[in-house]
Design a protein around this motif. Structure first.
Motif, short mmCIF file in Angstrom:
data_model
loop_
_atom_site.label_atom_id
_atom_site.label_comp_id
_atom_site.label_asym_id
_atom_site.label_seq_id
_atom_site.Cartn_x
_atom_site.Cartn_y
_atom_site.Cartn_z
N ILE A 13 53.44 48.68 34.48
CA ILE A 13 52.76 49.19 33.16
C ILE A 13 51.79 50.10 33.20
CG2 ILE A 13 53.64 46.85 32.23
CD1 ILE A 13 50.90 45.78 32.64
N TYR A 14 51.22 50.43 34.50
CA TYR A 14 50.16 51.38 34.53
C TYR A 14 50.58 52.66 33.86
CZ TYR A 14 47.34 54.92 37.22
OH TYR A 14 46.59 55.96 37.33
N TYR A 15 51.72 53.05 33.69
CA TYR A 15 52.10 54.21 33.11
C TYR A 15 52.35 54.21 31.57
CZ TYR A 15 52.82 55.79 37.96
OH TYR A 15 52.93 55.94 39.06
N LEU A 16 52.14 52.92 31.18
CA LEU A 16 52.36 52.45 29.59
C LEU A 16 50.86 52.53 28.89
CD1 LEU A 16 55.37 50.31 29.36
CD2 LEU A 16 55.22 52.54 28.47
N ASN A 17 50.96 52.64 27.63
CA ASN A 17 49.61 52.33 26.94
C ASN A 17 50.16 50.95 26.36
OD1 ASN A 17 48.13 54.98 27.01
ND2 ASN A 17 50.15 55.59 26.15
N MET A 18 49.34 49.97 26.19
CA MET A 18 49.53 48.76 25.81
C MET A 18 48.38 48.35 24.72
SD MET A 18 51.19 46.73 29.06
CE MET A 18 52.27 45.87 27.76
N ALA A 19 48.77 47.36 23.66
CA ALA A 19 47.90 47.04 22.86
C ALA A 19 48.19 45.58 22.20
CB ALA A 19 47.93 48.05 21.67
N TRP A 20 47.19 44.94 21.44
CA TRP A 20 47.39 43.87 20.91
C TRP A 20 47.18 44.14 19.55
CZ3 TRP A 20 49.23 39.39 23.00
CH2 TRP A 20 49.15 39.25 24.33
N PHE A 21 48.12 43.62 18.66
CA PHE A 21 47.96 43.65 17.24
C PHE A 21 48.05 42.27 16.80
CE2 PHE A 21 48.33 48.13 16.33
CZ PHE A 21 49.32 48.47 17.43
N ARG A 22 47.47 41.93 15.53
CA ARG A 22 47.98 40.61 15.05
C ARG A 22 48.05 40.61 13.39
NH1 ARG A 22 41.41 38.56 14.84
NH2 ARG A 22 40.64 40.04 13.21
N GLN A 23 48.73 39.73 13.10
CA GLN A 23 49.17 39.49 11.53
C GLN A 23 49.04 38.29 10.94
OE1 GLN A 23 53.06 41.06 10.39
NE2 GLN A 23 52.22 41.48 8.26
N ALA A 24 48.08 38.15 10.05
CA ALA A 24 47.84 36.74 9.33
C ALA A 24 48.60 36.66 8.30
CB ALA A 24 46.30 36.87 9.11
N PRO A 25 48.77 35.46 7.81
CA PRO A 25 49.56 35.20 6.54
C PRO A 25 49.35 35.76 5.31
CG PRO A 25 49.24 33.12 7.78
CD PRO A 25 48.38 34.11 8.35
N GLY A 26 50.05 36.61 4.60
CA GLY A 26 49.60 37.60 3.57
C GLY A 26 48.97 38.59 3.65
N LYS A 27 48.73 38.98 5.08
CA LYS A 27 48.01 40.29 5.16
C LYS A 27 48.79 41.34 6.19
CE LYS A 27 43.47 38.20 5.15
NZ LYS A 27 42.08 38.12 6.00
N ALA A 28 48.31 42.53 6.09
CA ALA A 28 49.09 43.63 6.91
C ALA A 28 48.59 43.29 8.36
CB ALA A 28 48.52 45.08 6.31
N ARG A 29 49.52 43.77 9.14
CA ARG A 29 49.44 43.80 10.81
C ARG A 29 48.31 44.78 10.98
NH1 ARG A 29 54.68 45.09 13.82
NH2 ARG A 29 54.11 47.08 13.21
#
Length: 124
Positions: free
Chosen positions: A31-47
């Motif tokens: 995964i060294y060669y990939l860009n990685m991220a965390w996202f979140r989505q709360a109920p009723g809200k956009a990610r």
């Protein structure tokens, strides 16, 4: 085809901590060669993006995450982490891991690979 599997979510009280993990499977390279991220989505809200780490090791944090969350990765075991400290009720959401060869596409929520998510619930 890359599979991303998140774990580590749970229920904590305000001020508590959790460490989320995202294991990557099926990728021919580290995964060294990939860009990685965390996202979140709360109920009723956009990610929304929480934090990202580029293939060059650079990091991006949303304002809401700065000073409380830390993104890191262990290339040897193809795993991405998100340390969540000083959690607040407004951090309650489903947290998703994502990966893409392009950091622009990744942070624009157009990532090629997404996990199924892990739930974080923070009670007051």
């Amino acid at each position: 085809q890359v599979q991303l599997v998140e774990s580590g979510g749970g229920s904590v009280q305000t001020g508590g901590s959790l460490r989320l993990s995202c294991a990557a499977f099926g990728y021919a390279f580290s995964i060294y060669y990939l860009n990685m991220a965390w996202f979140r989505q709360a109920p009723g809200k956009a990610r929304e993006g929480v934090a990202a780490i580029g293939s060059d090791g650079s990091t991006i944090y949303a304002d809401s995450a700065k000073g409380r969350f830390t993104i890191s990765q262990d290339n040897a075991v193809n795993t991405l982490y998100l340390q969540l400290n000083s959690l607040k009720p407004e951090d309650t959401a489903m947290y998703y891991c994502a990966a893409d060869p392009s950091i622009q596409r990744l942070w624009s929520e157009e990532a090629r690979y997404w996990g199924q998510g892990t739930q974080v619930t923070v009670s007051s």
